[in-house]
Write an enzyme that holds these catalytic residues in place. Sequence first.
Site, mmCIF file in Angstrom:
data_model
loop_
_atom_site.group_PDB
_atom_site.id
_atom_site.type_symbol
_atom_site.label_atom_id
_atom_site.label_comp_id
_atom_site.label_asym_id
_atom_site.label_seq_id
_atom_site.Cartn_x
_atom_site.Cartn_y
_atom_site.Cartn_z
ATOM 1 N N CYS A 29 0.791 -1.198 -0.036
ATOM 2 C CA CYS A 29 -0.113 0.285 -0.077
ATOM 3 C C CYS A 29 0.722 1.307 -0.221
ATOM 4 C CB CYS A 29 -0.873 -0.052 1.138
ATOM 5 S SG CYS A 29 -1.849 -1.638 1.394
ATOM 6 N N HIS A 52 -3.911 6.385 0.741
ATOM 7 C CA HIS A 52 -4.153 5.065 0.480
ATOM 8 C C HIS A 52 -5.692 4.837 0.827
ATOM 9 C CE1 HIS A 52 -4.262 0.808 -0.180
ATOM 10 N NE2 HIS A 52 -4.474 0.731 1.188
ATOM 11 N N ASN A 72 -10.039 -1.715 -2.292
ATOM 12 C CA ASN A 72 -8.643 -1.789 -1.942
ATOM 13 C C ASN A 72 -7.809 -2.298 -3.045
ATOM 14 O OD1 ASN A 72 -6.101 -1.801 -0.908
ATOM 15 N ND2 ASN A 72 -6.872 -1.900 1.219
#
Length: 336
Positions: A112, A259, A289
């Site tokens: 990430c 993120h 995600n």
Amino acid sequence: MGAQILGIEYILPSNKITNKDLSDKFPDYDFEKFEEKVGIKNRYWANGGQTALDLAIDACEKLFKRFNKSEIDYLIYCTQSPEYFLPTTACILQNKLGLNKNVGAFDYNLGCSGYVYGLSLAKALIESGQSKNVLLVTSETYSKYIHPQDKSNLAIFGDGATATLISTSSANKIGDFLFGTDGSGADKLIIKNGAGKNKLEFSPSLLSYGSDNVYTDNHLYMNGPEIFNFTAENIPNFTNEVLLKNSIPKSEIDFMVLHQANAFMLEFLRKRIKIEKEKFYIDLEDSGNTVSNTIPIALKKLGRKLLDEEDKKVIVVGFGVGLSWAGGLININKNI
């Protein structure tokens, strides 16, 4: 000589998974509540034989419709979904894309925080005079790592790939970066089997966590509460440190793009950072995600919404698996 982001493109697989699809599979799970809290409606998963490399190629080819690939002299590929243990996937990607043979090319394994790390590497290559045009690629297929009965992670993660062109600039349009690492939290988001430490097991034991989620050590495990605690404890102060590093007050920032983990976490961070909603970009409902892809996808979507061609100052912060985090200042405009 400085560096600038000239363009970003992204690709999502064609296999769209809606919350209705997951609700049909897990009728006891409240996906309406999930959607309201986490902010994800859809995610896209790679098809059977489709790999992260396939997605990366598609993202790059989309970028090459706008930019001349013959001018690229360095390729940086961020992935935790490599084609093979060896060789490095970046070498295969160079060949598949038909890039010149005098380019540098390497992979790096980050999740990430990976895109922000990549921007800093590209900036360093350009400002040191080693490169003029860097192709930064991110690509992940986490869906292949998740146990088919792990409804929490199936709901959260999506696959995708992005391609970004970073080039020389007379003005410095990529600022300074800060980084953070805490390997003591490596087991908070991990696939234990399959690499050098532990071989894949033929019949691994079923394990459980949370509300009757199941996984094995061959699959992805994420301790959500611990990841949230790590983020809450570190990222708000870290974001303010990134502002200080770049000698820019919060009032002069046009946007923050963190993120895109989930909407609940992002709203929590926004309040801790104390920045207005209109400056804090959240948009993950149609992709979920996507790990290292979330920031460049968000930047591309943000660029589409800009009404003028003026450069916008954007703080970018990535955080997660590792544990690893990174942040910096960039400038983008609607032509990104």
